[in-house]
Each structure stands twice: as C-alpha cells, then as structure tokens.
Design an enzyme around this catalytic site. Structure first.
Site, PDB file in Angstrom:
ATOM      1  N   PRO A 196      -7.376 -82.570 -13.691  1.00 50.32           N
ATOM      2  CG  PRO A 196      -6.932 -84.164 -15.400  1.00 50.32           C
ATOM      3  CD  PRO A 196      -7.400 -82.768 -15.144  1.00 50.32           C
ATOM      4  CG  HIS A 221      -0.920 -68.484 -26.198  1.00 53.16           C
ATOM      5  ND1 HIS A 221      -0.773 -69.375 -25.395  1.00 53.16           N
ATOM      6  CD2 HIS A 221      -0.249 -67.411 -25.549  1.00 53.16           C
ATOM      7  CE1 HIS A 221      -0.187 -69.187 -24.398  1.00 53.16           C
ATOM      8  NE2 HIS A 221       0.026 -67.759 -24.282  1.00 53.16           N
ATOM      9  CD  GLN A 225      -2.506 -70.504 -20.943  1.00 52.51           C
ATOM     10  OE1 GLN A 225      -1.506 -70.454 -20.893  1.00 52.51           O
ATOM     11  NE2 GLN A 225      -3.651 -71.556 -20.173  1.00 52.51           N
ATOM     12  CG  ASN A 226      -6.857 -74.145 -25.418  1.00 57.13           C
ATOM     13  OD1 ASN A 226      -5.391 -74.441 -25.077  1.00 57.13           O
ATOM     14  ND2 ASN A 226      -7.756 -74.615 -24.809  1.00 57.13           N
ATOM     15  CB  VAL A 227      -4.018 -72.007 -31.334  1.00 58.29           C
ATOM     16  CG1 VAL A 227      -3.228 -70.927 -30.529  1.00 58.29           C
ATOM     17  CG2 VAL A 227      -3.552 -73.178 -31.423  1.00 58.29           C
ATOM     18  CB  CYS A 286       2.939 -61.701 -44.194  1.00 57.52           C
ATOM     19  SG  CYS A 286       4.618 -61.569 -45.310  1.00 57.52           S
TER      20      CYS A 286
HETATM   21  P1  OAD Z   1      -0.370 -77.768 -20.655  1.00 53.71           P
HETATM   22  O1  OAD Z   1       0.043 -78.930 -21.844  1.00 53.71           O
HETATM   23  O2  OAD Z   1       0.832 -77.296 -20.364  1.00 53.71           O
HETATM   24  O3  OAD Z   1      -1.072 -78.275 -19.557  1.00 53.71           O
HETATM   25  C1  OAD Z   1      -2.472 -79.047 -19.864  1.00 53.71           C
HETATM   26  C2  OAD Z   1      -3.140 -79.110 -18.612  1.00 53.71           C
HETATM   27  O4  OAD Z   1      -4.469 -79.628 -18.914  1.00 53.71           O
HETATM   28  C3  OAD Z   1      -2.287 -80.211 -17.530  1.00 53.71           C
HETATM   29  O5  OAD Z   1      -2.294 -79.326 -16.178  1.00 53.71           O
HETATM   30  C4  OAD Z   1      -3.091 -81.376 -17.470  1.00 53.71           C
HETATM   31  O6  OAD Z   1      -3.118 -82.039 -16.317  1.00 53.71           O
HETATM   32  C5  OAD Z   1      -4.602 -80.764 -17.828  1.00 53.71           C
HETATM   33  N1  OAD Z   1      -5.560 -81.713 -18.557  1.00 53.71           N
HETATM   34  C6  OAD Z   1      -5.260 -82.632 -19.159  1.00 53.71           C
HETATM   35  N2  OAD Z   1      -6.370 -83.297 -19.596  1.00 53.71           N
HETATM   36  C7  OAD Z   1      -7.542 -82.524 -18.996  1.00 53.71           C
HETATM   37  C8  OAD Z   1      -8.842 -82.634 -19.025  1.00 53.71           C
HETATM   38  N3  OAD Z   1      -9.505 -83.769 -19.598  1.00 53.71           N
HETATM   39  N4  OAD Z   1      -9.738 -81.614 -18.516  1.00 53.71           N
HETATM   40  C9  OAD Z   1      -8.948 -80.711 -17.656  1.00 53.71           C
HETATM   41  N5  OAD Z   1      -7.567 -80.680 -17.563  1.00 53.71           N
HETATM   42  C10 OAD Z   1      -6.942 -81.592 -18.392  1.00 53.71           C
HETATM   43  O7  OAD Z   1      -1.102 -76.885 -21.347  1.00 53.71           O
HETATM   44  P2  OAD Z   1      -1.292 -75.456 -21.297  1.00 53.71           P
HETATM   45  O8  OAD Z   1      -1.261 -75.121 -19.744  1.00 53.71           O
HETATM   46  O9  OAD Z   1      -2.480 -74.942 -21.792  1.00 53.71           O
HETATM   47  O10 OAD Z   1       2.105 -71.746 -25.289  1.00 53.71           O
HETATM   48  O11 OAD Z   1       0.252 -74.649 -21.770  1.00 53.71           O
HETATM   49  C11 OAD Z   1       0.020 -73.381 -21.749  1.00 53.71           C
HETATM   50  C12 OAD Z   1       1.113 -72.785 -23.068  1.00 53.71           C
HETATM   51  O12 OAD Z   1       2.093 -73.440 -22.834  1.00 53.71           O
HETATM   52  C13 OAD Z   1       0.268 -73.190 -24.346  1.00 53.71           C
HETATM   53  O13 OAD Z   1      -0.766 -72.268 -24.713  1.00 53.71           O
HETATM   54  C14 OAD Z   1       1.553 -73.266 -25.235  1.00 53.71           C
HETATM   55  C15 OAD Z   1       2.485 -73.897 -24.366  1.00 53.71           C
HETATM   56  O14 OAD Z   1       3.829 -73.307 -24.596  1.00 53.71           O
HETATM   57  C16 OAD Z   1       2.242 -71.259 -26.577  1.00 53.71           C
HETATM   58  O15 OAD Z   1       1.870 -72.007 -27.446  1.00 53.71           O
HETATM   59  C17 OAD Z   1       2.537 -69.803 -26.742  1.00 53.71           C
END
Ligand code: OAD
Length: 249
Positions: free
Chosen positions: A216, A119, A101-103, A127
C-alpha cells in the site's frame, strides 16, 4: 482494482513464480509489522533493542518473555486471504516457491508447500550455547526462564535470525538459486530495507525476471519493479488471481 493485461498474461504463463514476502503479508492477520510501533505491554521497547544476541546476553528473561508474548499472539492468528491466494497459485502454475522474511509460519498454515524462511521460525527454539534445536516446549519446566537445553544445560533462544546475525546459509543459498531461475517475482509486503533479503528483488530483475511490487505504500524497490500494485496483500492477491483465472473458483 484493475490489472494490466500484460501482467495477467505473464502470471498465467509463468514457468517459475517466486513470492517474496515481508511483514505486510501478515498485517491483515493481525500481526504488527516491524515498522509499526510495538503495542501494549511492549510499547516501551523497540524490536531492534530486543532481537539481538547482546540483548539476550544482557537480559535473557526479558528477551525470552518478549518472544513468548509474540509466540502466543502468533498462535492465535490465522492466514489471511493473501496467504491463501499464494497457496492457491501452487495449484495453478507449474512451479511456485515462497521466500519469506516472516517467522510466523502463516504461509505454511495456508497450505504453501515450498516455503523458505530466511529469518527462521518463532515457534522453534535452539540452544544459545550448543546450537541444538528443540521444540518450543522443550526444556520448559515452568521454572527456568529461559528454558534450558536438555543436551548441554545452556539457555534456549528462539530459532529466529536476530539483528547482526547471518542468515541460515542453506536457506540463503536455496533462495538465491530459486530467484536465479524464476521468470516472475512477486514482492509482497516488505519495505525492502533489510539486507541481504532486500537484494533478492534486485537479483531477480538483474536476471531478466519480471518483478511485481505489492504494497500500500512506496518502498525502496518500487523503481526496479515493472509493475507496482498499490494495495494490501489480502485484497490485491485474491483480486489478481480472480482476474487472471476468472473461471477458477
Ligand atoms: P517492515 O515492517 O519493514 O515493512 C512492512 C511493509 O509492509 C511496509 O512496506 C508496509 O508498507 C507494508 N504493508 C503494511 N501493511 C500491508 C498489507 N496489508 N499488505 C501489504 N503490505 C503491507 O517489514 P519487513 O519488510 O518484513 O528482520 O522487514 C524486513 C525485516 O526487518 C524483518 O524480517 C526483520 C526486520 O528487521 C529480522 O528480524 C532479521
């Protein structure tokens, strides 16, 4: 951290491993997760208020500058031990696919060869009007903010998925096909709150795949995981590989 011997055997004997990653995967590379508060200059904004088509229409300069700040920050960041461990798995198993999901492009920078970016990728632009893709620097004449499309003159936007936008269909279809075939699914560093990406662990479990949660903190999907490894990606993933392949340096 010690690991369940059943999990270690499942990892060693995996035919098709999928690593599904979220922002937590890159946290130890110094990239804030979405649920972290914005830092510094951008503290007064929320990602949800900037990463939308309406925000871009309303204030393209602020949105473009926010992404320019994030791009510059991400260019300074390196893959962490978790990314490197995921890349190493490609050498140890017959088939490994990363769905992220990372960019930030850090899985590719770590050496992972098969990465699906659900994503998009912040280092690309396209554009806003004609959709034509361009490189980060294309159209940048140092005057226009946002830069202009060299094809139709429209404003360029970052090649990422914004809130309320559909995922790239081809990437999504490929992700579903891959998960349907996997026999081991590592869910790393995601809060599992954003659909449809968050449906992938559920799809994996429904297909009889073993699901492992690496985080975590508690997540919305702990209950569907057969194994929950409570820890950070940069520590748990290298530890898992060292335990599964103790003789592989
Ligand atoms: P989040 O910020 O929602 O969640 C990050 C997760 O990583 C949380 O569950 C943290 O507990 C965990 N975390 C933090 N540090 C960590 C580490 N060192 N090792 C492992 N896990 C750790 O991010 P995403 O779940 O990626 O969408 O969010 C999903 C989407 O929500 C993103 O891609 C974005 C956002 O809206 C779009 O941009 C379309």
């Amino acid at each position: 951290m010690s690991f369940d011997t059943v999990l270690l055997e499942k990892l060693r004997s995996a035919r098709h491993l999928v690593v599904f990653s979220g922002a937590g995967m890159s946290a130890e590379s110094g990239i804030p997760t979405f649920r972290d508060a914005q830092t510094g200059l951008w503290a007064q904004y929320r990602a949800e208020d900037l990463a939308t088509p309406d925000a871009f229409r309303r204030d393209p300069v602020t949105v473009w500058n926010w992404y320019a700040w994030r791009r510059a920050m991400m260019r300074e960041r390196q893959p962490n031990a978790g990314h490197l461990a995921v890349a190493r798995l490609e050498r140890l198993l017959p088939e490994v696919n990363v769905i992220t999901q990372n960019v930030d492009g850090l899985h590719q920078a770590a050496g992972s060869g098969s990465v699906i970016e659900l994503h998009g990728n912040i280092h690309g632009s396209r554009c806003f009007d004609c959709g034509r893709t361009s490189g980060e620097a294309d159209g940048a004449n140092g005057i226009d903010i946002p830069p202009r499309c060299t094809y139709c003159g429209g404003m360029l936007r970052p090649a990422v998925v914004w809130f309320g936008e559909a995922l790239p269909m081809q990437a999504w279809q490929r992700a579903e096909d891959i998960v349907t075939d996997a026999d081991l699914f590592l869910c790393v560093g995601t809060s599992s709150l954003v659909e449809p990406a968050a449906s992938l662990p559920r799809l994996a479990r429904s297909r009889g795949c073993t699901v492992v949660q690496i985080n975590p903190d508690v997540t919305a999907h702990d209950a569907i995981a057969q194994f929950v490894l409570r820890g950070k990606a940069g520590g748990v993933l290298p530890g898992l590989l060292a335990a599964a392949w103790p003789d592989d340096s």
